[in-house]
Scaffold this motif. Structure first.
Motif, PDB file in Angstrom:
ATOM      1  N   ARG A 124       0.829  -1.209   0.000  1.00  0.00           N
ATOM      2  CA  ARG A 124       0.000   0.000   0.000  1.00  0.00           C
ATOM      3  C   ARG A 124       0.866   1.263   0.000  1.00  0.00           C
ATOM      4  O   ARG A 124       0.594   2.208  -0.734  1.00  0.00           O
ATOM      5  CB  ARG A 124      -0.924  -0.020   1.217  1.00  0.00           C
ATOM      6  CG  ARG A 124      -1.795   1.195   1.367  1.00  0.00           C
ATOM      7  CD  ARG A 124      -2.867   1.283   0.329  1.00  0.00           C
ATOM      8  NE  ARG A 124      -3.870   2.246   0.761  1.00  0.00           N
ATOM      9  CZ  ARG A 124      -4.714   2.846  -0.037  1.00  0.00           C
ATOM     10  NH1 ARG A 124      -4.748   2.552  -1.313  1.00  0.00           N
ATOM     11  NH2 ARG A 124      -5.572   3.710   0.427  1.00  0.00           N
ATOM     12  N   GLU A 125       1.909   1.284   0.825  1.00  0.00           N
ATOM     13  CA  GLU A 125       2.802   2.444   0.870  1.00  0.00           C
ATOM     14  C   GLU A 125       3.410   2.706  -0.508  1.00  0.00           C
ATOM     15  O   GLU A 125       3.415   3.840  -0.998  1.00  0.00           O
ATOM     16  CB  GLU A 125       3.919   2.222   1.882  1.00  0.00           C
ATOM     17  CG  GLU A 125       4.931   3.358   1.907  1.00  0.00           C
ATOM     18  CD  GLU A 125       6.253   2.978   2.537  1.00  0.00           C
ATOM     19  OE1 GLU A 125       6.970   3.906   2.949  1.00  0.00           O
ATOM     20  OE2 GLU A 125       6.587   1.774   2.584  1.00  0.00           O
ATOM     21  N   ARG A 126       3.926   1.670  -1.128  1.00  0.00           N
ATOM     22  CA  ARG A 126       4.557   1.829  -2.444  1.00  0.00           C
ATOM     23  C   ARG A 126       3.553   2.284  -3.501  1.00  0.00           C
ATOM     24  O   ARG A 126       3.894   3.078  -4.380  1.00  0.00           O
ATOM     25  CB  ARG A 126       5.218   0.525  -2.861  1.00  0.00           C
ATOM     26  CG  ARG A 126       6.464   0.249  -2.064  1.00  0.00           C
ATOM     27  CD  ARG A 126       7.121  -1.038  -2.472  1.00  0.00           C
ATOM     28  NE  ARG A 126       8.395  -1.205  -1.770  1.00  0.00           N
ATOM     29  CZ  ARG A 126       9.103  -2.299  -1.814  1.00  0.00           C
ATOM     30  NH1 ARG A 126       8.694  -3.346  -2.531  1.00  0.00           N
ATOM     31  NH2 ARG A 126      10.234  -2.378  -1.147  1.00  0.00           N
ATOM     32  N   ALA A 127       2.332   1.791  -3.415  1.00  0.00           N
ATOM     33  CA  ALA A 127       1.299   2.210  -4.375  1.00  0.00           C
ATOM     34  C   ALA A 127       0.996   3.695  -4.213  1.00  0.00           C
ATOM     35  O   ALA A 127       0.967   4.441  -5.198  1.00  0.00           O
ATOM     36  CB  ALA A 127       0.030   1.383  -4.182  1.00  0.00           C
ATOM     37  N   ILE A 128       0.781   4.140  -2.988  1.00  0.00           N
ATOM     38  CA  ILE A 128       0.449   5.552  -2.738  1.00  0.00           C
ATOM     39  C   ILE A 128       1.590   6.454  -3.180  1.00  0.00           C
ATOM     40  O   ILE A 128       1.356   7.522  -3.751  1.00  0.00           O
ATOM     41  CB  ILE A 128       0.080   5.778  -1.260  1.00  0.00           C
ATOM     42  CG1 ILE A 128      -1.237   5.063  -0.928  1.00  0.00           C
ATOM     43  CG2 ILE A 128      -0.044   7.273  -0.943  1.00  0.00           C
ATOM     44  CD1 ILE A 128      -1.578   5.036   0.553  1.00  0.00           C
ATOM     45  N   LYS A 129       2.817   6.055  -2.945  1.00  0.00           N
ATOM     46  CA  LYS A 129       3.963   6.873  -3.356  1.00  0.00           C
ATOM     47  C   LYS A 129       4.003   7.081  -4.871  1.00  0.00           C
ATOM     48  O   LYS A 129       4.524   8.100  -5.336  1.00  0.00           O
ATOM     49  CB  LYS A 129       5.270   6.247  -2.874  1.00  0.00           C
ATOM     50  CG  LYS A 129       5.507   6.455  -1.399  1.00  0.00           C
ATOM     51  CD  LYS A 129       6.840   5.889  -0.975  1.00  0.00           C
ATOM     52  CE  LYS A 129       7.138   6.248   0.468  1.00  0.00           C
ATOM     53  NZ  LYS A 129       8.461   5.789   0.907  1.00  0.00           N
ATOM     54  N   ARG A 130       3.463   6.136  -5.636  1.00  0.00           N
ATOM     55  CA  ARG A 130       3.458   6.265  -7.102  1.00  0.00           C
ATOM     56  C   ARG A 130       2.274   7.082  -7.625  1.00  0.00           C
ATOM     57  O   ARG A 130       2.249   7.414  -8.812  1.00  0.00           O
ATOM     58  CB  ARG A 130       3.443   4.873  -7.736  1.00  0.00           C
ATOM     59  CG  ARG A 130       4.749   4.133  -7.601  1.00  0.00           C
ATOM     60  CD  ARG A 130       4.777   2.858  -8.435  1.00  0.00           C
ATOM     61  NE  ARG A 130       3.710   1.940  -8.099  1.00  0.00           N
ATOM     62  CZ  ARG A 130       3.804   0.935  -7.239  1.00  0.00           C
ATOM     63  NH1 ARG A 130       4.929   0.707  -6.619  1.00  0.00           N
ATOM     64  NH2 ARG A 130       2.770   0.148  -7.004  1.00  0.00           N
ATOM     65  N   TRP A 131       1.306   7.355  -6.785  1.00  0.00           N
ATOM     66  CA  TRP A 131       0.127   8.114  -7.230  1.00  0.00           C
ATOM     67  C   TRP A 131       0.485   9.546  -7.614  1.00  0.00           C
ATOM     68  O   TRP A 131       1.428  10.133  -7.068  1.00  0.00           O
ATOM     69  CB  TRP A 131      -0.885   8.204  -6.106  1.00  0.00           C
ATOM     70  CG  TRP A 131      -1.626   6.967  -5.764  1.00  0.00           C
ATOM     71  CD1 TRP A 131      -1.472   5.720  -6.285  1.00  0.00           C
ATOM     72  CD2 TRP A 131      -2.654   6.852  -4.775  1.00  0.00           C
ATOM     73  NE1 TRP A 131      -2.343   4.843  -5.689  1.00  0.00           N
ATOM     74  CE2 TRP A 131      -3.075   5.511  -4.762  1.00  0.00           C
ATOM     75  CE3 TRP A 131      -3.251   7.749  -3.906  1.00  0.00           C
ATOM     76  CZ2 TRP A 131      -4.079   5.059  -3.914  1.00  0.00           C
ATOM     77  CZ3 TRP A 131      -4.241   7.305  -3.057  1.00  0.00           C
ATOM     78  CH2 TRP A 131      -4.653   5.968  -3.074  1.00  0.00           C
ATOM     79  N   PRO A 132      -0.307  10.150  -8.492  1.00  0.00           N
ATOM     80  CA  PRO A 132      -0.163  11.588  -8.745  1.00  0.00           C
ATOM     81  C   PRO A 132      -0.481  12.379  -7.467  1.00  0.00           C
ATOM     82  O   PRO A 132      -1.258  11.923  -6.613  1.00  0.00           O
ATOM     83  CB  PRO A 132      -1.216  11.883  -9.819  1.00  0.00           C
ATOM     84  CG  PRO A 132      -1.556  10.564 -10.412  1.00  0.00           C
ATOM     85  CD  PRO A 132      -1.326   9.537  -9.349  1.00  0.00           C
ATOM     86  N   ARG A 133       0.095  13.543  -7.346  1.00  0.00           N
ATOM     87  CA  ARG A 133      -0.100  14.350  -6.135  1.00  0.00           C
ATOM     88  C   ARG A 133      -1.579  14.671  -5.892  1.00  0.00           C
ATOM     89  O   ARG A 133      -2.037  14.688  -4.741  1.00  0.00           O
ATOM     90  CB  ARG A 133       0.722  15.644  -6.226  1.00  0.00           C
ATOM     91  CG  ARG A 133       0.586  16.550  -5.029  1.00  0.00           C
ATOM     92  CD  ARG A 133       0.974  15.831  -3.726  1.00  0.00           C
ATOM     93  NE  ARG A 133       0.587  16.605  -2.568  1.00  0.00           N
ATOM     94  CZ  ARG A 133       1.419  17.338  -1.856  1.00  0.00           C
ATOM     95  NH1 ARG A 133       2.690  17.401  -2.173  1.00  0.00           N
ATOM     96  NH2 ARG A 133       0.977  17.995  -0.810  1.00  0.00           N
ATOM     97  N   ALA A 134      -2.349  14.901  -6.921  1.00  0.00           N
ATOM     98  CA  ALA A 134      -3.769  15.210  -6.752  1.00  0.00           C
ATOM     99  C   ALA A 134      -4.504  14.055  -6.066  1.00  0.00           C
ATOM    100  O   ALA A 134      -5.410  14.288  -5.250  1.00  0.00           O
ATOM    101  CB  ALA A 134      -4.410  15.521  -8.095  1.00  0.00           C
ATOM    102  N   TRP A 135      -4.139  12.823  -6.360  1.00  0.00           N
ATOM    103  CA  TRP A 135      -4.772  11.661  -5.721  1.00  0.00           C
ATOM    104  C   TRP A 135      -4.403  11.605  -4.231  1.00  0.00           C
ATOM    105  O   TRP A 135      -5.237  11.273  -3.390  1.00  0.00           O
ATOM    106  CB  TRP A 135      -4.325  10.369  -6.381  1.00  0.00           C
ATOM    107  CG  TRP A 135      -4.792  10.168  -7.789  1.00  0.00           C
ATOM    108  CD1 TRP A 135      -5.400  11.076  -8.615  1.00  0.00           C
ATOM    109  CD2 TRP A 135      -4.658   8.975  -8.545  1.00  0.00           C
ATOM    110  NE1 TRP A 135      -5.646  10.501  -9.832  1.00  0.00           N
ATOM    111  CE2 TRP A 135      -5.199   9.202  -9.817  1.00  0.00           C
ATOM    112  CE3 TRP A 135      -4.110   7.723  -8.263  1.00  0.00           C
ATOM    113  CZ2 TRP A 135      -5.230   8.239 -10.812  1.00  0.00           C
ATOM    114  CZ3 TRP A 135      -4.137   6.758  -9.254  1.00  0.00           C
ATOM    115  CH2 TRP A 135      -4.701   7.015 -10.515  1.00  0.00           C
ATOM    116  N   LYS A 136      -3.159  11.919  -3.915  1.00  0.00           N
ATOM    117  CA  LYS A 136      -2.717  11.926  -2.522  1.00  0.00           C
ATOM    118  C   LYS A 136      -3.477  12.995  -1.742  1.00  0.00           C
ATOM    119  O   LYS A 136      -3.938  12.747  -0.621  1.00  0.00           O
ATOM    120  CB  LYS A 136      -1.212  12.162  -2.430  1.00  0.00           C
ATOM    121  CG  LYS A 136      -0.386  11.059  -3.064  1.00  0.00           C
ATOM    122  CD  LYS A 136       1.066  11.455  -3.160  1.00  0.00           C
ATOM    123  CE  LYS A 136       1.848  10.476  -4.014  1.00  0.00           C
ATOM    124  NZ  LYS A 136       3.218  10.903  -4.244  1.00  0.00           N
TER     125      LYS A 136
END
Length: 94
Positions: A62-74
């Motif tokens: 999950r951590e690795r997936a979130i780190k790859r998301w675009p900033r708007a998704w975060k």
């Protein structure tokens, strides 16, 4: 043992740090004490989002997936549960 994936921020929509730990209370304290170079450099002190996982492998994925998301998704992930980006360290389960 519970594992946490978390996001800390410097201010709303400011610099963020995404991490994973087994002891969220201690990790937040370490960030606030300046023990992480990135969080110290960008004054990242506010816990704005976290989730609990039952095992290490799931939290790591999950951590690795979130780190790859675009900033708007975060930003949207944080705003969904914490629209004002307030500190939620008082909600950490013990």
């Amino acid at each position: 043992m519970a594992q946490f994936v978390y996001i800390m921020a410097s201010r709303p929509a400011g610099a963020i740090y995404i991490g994973r730990t087994g002891n969220l209370t201690a990790r937040v304290a370490a960030h606030r004490a300046g023990l992480s170079a990135h969080t110290a450099k960008y004054n990242i002190r506010t816990l704005v989002w976290f989730e609990v996982h039952e095992d290490f492998a799931t939290s790591l994925k999950r951590e690795r997936a979130i780190k790859r998301w675009p900033r708007a998704w975060k930003n949207a992930l944080i705003a969904e549960r914490n629209p004002h980006w307030q500190d939620i360290s008082g909600h950490i389960p013990f």
